[in-house]
Enzyme design. Structure first.
Site, PDB file in Angstrom:
ATOM      1  N   GLU A 152       0.877  -1.074  -0.688  1.00 42.78           N
ATOM      2  CA  GLU A 152       0.015  -0.115   0.180  1.00 42.78           C
ATOM      3  C   GLU A 152       0.245   1.526  -0.344  1.00 42.78           C
ATOM      4  O   GLU A 152       0.262   2.282  -0.659  1.00 42.78           O
ATOM      5  CB  GLU A 152      -0.909  -0.459   1.296  1.00 42.78           C
ATOM      6  CG  GLU A 152      -2.256  -1.238   1.045  1.00 42.78           C
ATOM      7  CD  GLU A 152      -2.705  -0.851   0.203  1.00 42.78           C
ATOM      8  OE1 GLU A 152      -3.545   0.194  -0.141  1.00 42.78           O
ATOM      9  OE2 GLU A 152      -2.873  -2.228  -0.957  1.00 42.78           O
ATOM     10  N   SER A 442     -48.937 -36.009  -2.596  1.00 40.75           N
ATOM     11  CA  SER A 442     -49.601 -37.231  -1.553  1.00 40.75           C
ATOM     12  C   SER A 442     -48.614 -37.682  -0.981  1.00 40.75           C
ATOM     13  O   SER A 442     -49.181 -38.138   0.146  1.00 40.75           O
ATOM     14  CB  SER A 442     -49.381 -38.787  -2.476  1.00 40.75           C
ATOM     15  OG  SER A 442     -50.089 -38.783  -3.697  1.00 40.75           O
TER      16      SER A 442
END
Length: 733
Positions: A152, A442
C-alpha cells in the site's frame, strides 16, 4: 638600451609625461597614483558586465513588461503561499484538536457481527460486520506489517501523510491509460487511506444516509475538493498519532471480504488463526485483499487469491523485506483456507437461524453475538454431496430444475439444510427449503391416515377403492381419480397408502371429517392455509419443506408435535450467560403412540414394496412417503430412519412441470444418497413401529395381487415406472 623616448638621469629613460604632474620631493606620490590606476580596470569590468539598454524602444518596453509581470507574479505567489501555509496549518491544527484518542479509532463499525457455531462448538458461518478484536502494530506478525506497507505505501515511514511523488506517479499512470488525472490510481498514502476509513471524522447519521453502504460510498468519492480535505486530514493524523498507531487503525478498519473488518477478523475467517500467527504466505494473501476484497477473497476464488499473493511477495522481496529464499518458499507453499472456511457449508441454514432470534440481536445487531446451533457439518456435507451426485449422474446437463433438502432429529433439531443447487458462498439467497411454498401432493396423505388411526381406524382396516363423486358447494361435482385411472376394489388402509391410492385417502378424510384432518396437520406443524374441500386429502394446500419435515418428525417421535429449531443459545461475545436459548422442539401430543406406531408401519411398507422402493437402505429400516403434484410440478420424498428425518423437494422455480420425475424417482434417489452418507459408519436402530405377525390382508387380496402382478397398482408407483422410461428417453427438462 635605447628606447623610443628620450634618456633621463634615472636609467637613461626620459619621462613621457610632464614633470609638473609630479611635484618634487614626493616619493610616495607615484605609488598612490599606481593604486588609482590599478582600480580602473575593475571599475571598467563591472561596467562591461551590466546589460546595455537596447536602443530599440519596442524591445525595451517588452522586456520591462516581462520583468514587471515576473516580479508581480512572484509577489502574489509568495503572499498566497504564505497565506496558504497559514490556512493549512490552522486547518491541520483544528482537525488535530478534534481527533479522539487512538483506542477510540480502532473499531468504527455501525453494525455488529454474528458468529455461528455448530453442535460441537466449531465456527461454521459468519454474518454481519465481523470484527476479530483490536490489534496493534506490536501484536501482529512482522510479516503482516511488511506485506501491508509493501503493498500500500512503501514510503509510509518517511512521508508526512501526503506523498507528492506518489500523486505525480499516479497522475502519470492515469493519463497514460487514457483516464482522467484523478481517475483510477489515486496516489493515496496509507495515511490518506486511513482518513478515508475514518470518513474524515464524519460519523454515520441514519437521517442523512439511507444505509451504511451509501455512507461508505460518500466517504470514498474522489472529487478534487475531497482529495484536498483528505490530504489535510491525513497530515493532522500524522501530527496526532504515531506511524505505528496509524498503521494499527488501518489494520483494524480495513475491509477484507466475507464480512471481515480488520486483519484479525480476516485471519480468523480465512485461516482459523490470529493475525499474530500468520506466516509470510498468509500475510501476503491478506495484504493482497486490500486492492479488491470481494474479488480476491480466497473463499470466492482461492487460486486467484494465491496469484495476487504472489505479486505481494514480489513487492516484499524487491523492498528487502524478505529474502529470495523466503519468497520462493512462500510461493511454493501458498496459503490455504482453514477447514471451516473451505467448506463454507450451511449458508442456507445460517440465514434461516438468523431469523430465529430478534432482529436487534441478529440481522440488525450493533453488538457482537455468538449463536450456538444444532447444525452438523458432517450431515450437511452428506446432503450437499448427495444432491450434487444425483444431478451430475441422473439429471440432464443444463437442466434448471431445483431441489431442496432438510435433515432433522426427531425432536425438531435441524442438522442440515440445502436450499438450492447453489451450495458455496450462499448468503441471502432464496431458500427453497424455508421460503418456497409448494403443494406436497400425496406426501400430505400420512396426516389423513394419522387422523383416521387416532379416531379408530386400524392399519389392517379394509376400504373400498371405487368411483366416487363429491359435490363441492360453489364448484359442482368432483370425481377424484387414481393416477393409473383404475379402481382396485377392497384394500387395506396399509395397501392404500403403500400404493398411494387417491380415492381411499379422500374417503378416509371425509369419514373422519376434513376439519379433523386439518387440525391434525396443523398441530403437527403445517402452518400454511389448508384447503377447505376434500382435495385437502390429496395435498392441494401449499407448504414449505421445513414444515413438512417437522411434521414427519412428529410422526417419528411417537405422535407429538415438533417445532423445527436451529438456535440452541444466543449470547453476547465475551459473555458466558446466554440471552436466550432452546433445548428442544417437542410440543403437545397430536395422536396416540399406538396410532403413531401403526402409521410408521404403514409408511415402512411404502418403502419396502410400494411407491418409495428406491429409498430403501441395506440394513436400515426406512419409513416414508412419496408425493407428486398435478402435472408433476412438484416431486417430494419424505422419510425417516430411527435417528433422522429427511425431506426432499424437487421442481422448477417458475412452477413448470417436470418431465419424467415423480416423488418415487429422483427425490427418492436424493433421499437415499443423503441417508447412505449420513448412516455410513453409524449404528442402525429399529423404527418405533408396530410389528404384526403377518401383513394385513382382506378377502380375495391374494388373487387380486396376483392378477395385478407386473402392472401399476396406483398412485406414485405407476408414475415411477413411467418416469423411469421418460427419464431414460428424454432426460429431465
Amino acid at each position: 638600451m635605447a628606447g623610443q623616448g628620450g634618456t633621463g638621469r634615472n636609467g637613461g629613460k626620459k619621462r613621457l609625461v610632464a614633470e609638473r604632474r609630479y611635484p618634487a620631493g614626493s616619493s610616495a606620490k607615484p605609488k598612490a597614483r599606481r593604486k588609482t590606476v590599478a582600480k580602473k580596470p575593475k571599475a571598467s569590468t563591472r561596467r562591461k558586465s551590466s546589460p546595455k539598454r537596447s536602443s530599440n524602444i519596442f524591445v525595451r518596453v517588452i522586456g520591462g513588461t516581462i520583468r514587471w509581470i515576473v516580479r508581480l507574479f512572484w509577489l502574489i505567489f509568495s503572499r498566497v503561499a504564505l497565506a496558504g501555509a497559514v490556512v493549512l496549518g490552522l486547518a491541520v491544527f483544528y482537525i488535530y484538536t478534534t481527533l479522539p484518542p487512538f483506542s477510540d479509532q480502532l473499531d468504527g463499525r455501525a453494525r455488529g457481527s454474528v458468529t455461528l457455531t455448530d453442535r460441537s462448538g466449531t465456527v461454521f458461518a459468519w454474518r454481519g460486520e465481523q470484527f476479530g478484536g483490536q490489534i496493534t502494530a506490536d501484536t501482529v506478525s512482522e510479516s503482516l506489517k511488511d506485506a501491508i506497507v509493501a503493498t500500500e505505501d512503501k514510503r509510509f515511514y518517511k512521508h508526512l501523510g501526503v506523498s507528492p511523488r506518489g500523486i505525480a506517479s499516479a497522475v502519470k499512470i492515469n493519463l497514460s491509460e487514457g483516464r482522467g488525472p484523478l481517475s483510477g490510481h489515486g496516489g493515496s498514502t496509507l495515511t490518506q487511506q486511513v482518513a478515508k476509513l475514518l470518513c474524515l471524522g464524519v460519523p454515520f447519521d441514519p437521517t442523512k444516509w439511507k444505509n451504511q453502504t451509501e455512507y461508505e460510498a460518500d466517504c470514498r468519492q474522489g472529487s478534487m475538493v475531497r482529495k484536498i480535505k483528505e490530504a489535510v486530514y491525513a497530515m493532522a493524523l500524522e501530527v496526532r498519532y504515531s506511524k505505528d498507531e496509524i498503521l494499527a487503525i488501518y489494520m483494524n478498519r480495513a475491509y477484507l471480504g466475507a464480512g471481515a473488518n480488520g486483519f484479525e477478523a480476516a485471519s480468523q475467517r480465512y485461516f482459523g488463526k490470529s493475525a499474530a500467527n500468520v506466516n509470510i504466505a498468509e500475510s501476503a494473501m491478506l495484504a493482497g485483499l486490500l486492492t479488491a476484497p470481494s474479488r480476491f477473497a480466497p473463499t470466492n476464488n482461492l487460486k486467484r487469491s494465491q496469484e495476487r499473493a504472489g505479486i505481494v511477495l514480489l513487492l516484499m522481496n524487491q523492498q528487502g523485506m524478505i529474502t529470495d529464499a523466503e519468497r520462493a518458499h512462500a510461493k511454493a507453499n501458498p496459503a490455504v483456507l482453514s477447514d471451516a472456511a473451505e467448506q463454507r457449508a450451511g449458508g442456507y441454514f445460517a440465514d434461516w437461524v438468523m431469523g430465529a432470534g430478534p432482529d436487534f440481536l441478529t440481522r440488525d445487531t450493533t453488538e457482537d453475538v455468538v449463536i450456538e446451533t444444532t447444525f452438523d457439518q458432517r450431515i450437511q456435507n452428506a446432503a450437499e454431496e448427495a444432491l450434487t451426485w444425483v444431478f451430475d449422474n441422473k439429471v440432464r446437463e443444463g437442466s434448471e430444475a431445483q431441489a431442496a433438502i432438510v435433515v432433522m432429529s426427531a425432536d425438531g433439531a435441524v442438522r442440515g439444510m440445502v436450499g438450492g443447487r447453489k451450495l458455496r458462498g450462499v448468503s441471502g439467497a432464496f431458500n427453497r427449503a424455508t421460503q418456497a411454498k409448494r403443494q406436497p401432493g400425496s406426501a400430505f396423505k400420512p396426516f389423513v391416515y394419522a387422523a383416521a388411526l387416532d379416531l379408530g381406524w386400524s392399519y389392517d382396516s379394509p376400504i373400498l377403492d371405487e368411483p366416487i363423486t363429491v359435490n363441492i358447494p360453489g364448484s359442482g361435482d368432483w370425481s377424484p381419480q387414481n393416477y393409473d385411472r383404475s379402481f382396485h376394489g377392497l384394500v387395506t388402509v396399509t395397501d392404500a397408502m403403500r400404493h398411494s391410492y387417491n380415492i381411499p385417502a379422500v374417503k378416509l378424510a371425509m369419514d373422519v371429517g376434513l376439519e379433523n384432518v386439518r387440525t391434525v396437520a396443523q398441530m403437527f406443524g403445517i402452518e400454511s392455509d389448508l384447503a377447505q374441500g376434500p382435495a385437502l386429502a390429496l395435498g392441494a394446500s401449499e407448504s414449505t419443506l421445513l414444515e413438512m419435515t417437522g411434521a414427519y418428525a412428529g410422526i417419528l417421535n411417537g405422535g407429538s408435535s415438533v417445532e423445527p429449531y436451529g438456535l440452541r443459545s444466543l449470547r453476547l461475545k465475551g459473555d458466558s450467560e446466554p440471552l436466550m436459548g432452546q433445548e428442544g422442539g417437542l410440543g403437545e401430543r397430536v395422536i396416540t403412540p399406538a396410532a403413531a406406531e401403526q402409521l410408521i408401519y404403514m409408511m415402512y411398507n411404502v418403502v419396502q414394496n410400494g411407491t418409495g422402493a428406491r429409498a430403501r437402505l441395506d440394513g436400515v429400516e426406512v419409513a416414508g412417503k412419496t408425493g407428486t403434484t398435478q402435472a408433476a410440478r412438484d416431486a417430494w420424498f419424505m422419510g425417516f430412519t430411527a435417528d433422522y428425518v429427511v425431506g426432499v423437494w424437487m421442481g422448477y422455480d417458475d412452477n413448470s412441470p417436470l418431465t419424467g420425475v415423480t416423488g418415487g424417482g429422483l427425490p427418492a434417489d436424493i433421499w437415499r444418497e443423503t441417508m447412505q452418507r449420513i448412516q455410513a459408519g453409524q449404528p442402525s436402530h429399529p423404527l418405533p413401529m408396530l410389528r404384526p405377525a403377518s401383513p394385513p390382508r382382506v378377502p380375495g387380496s391374494v388373487a387380486q395381487s396376483s392378477s395385478n402382478s407386473g402392472s401399476r397398482q396406483g398412485g406414485d408407483k405407476a408414475q415411477n415406472v413411467l418416469g423411469d422410461i421418460l427419464s431414460t428417453i428424454f432426460g429431465l427438462n
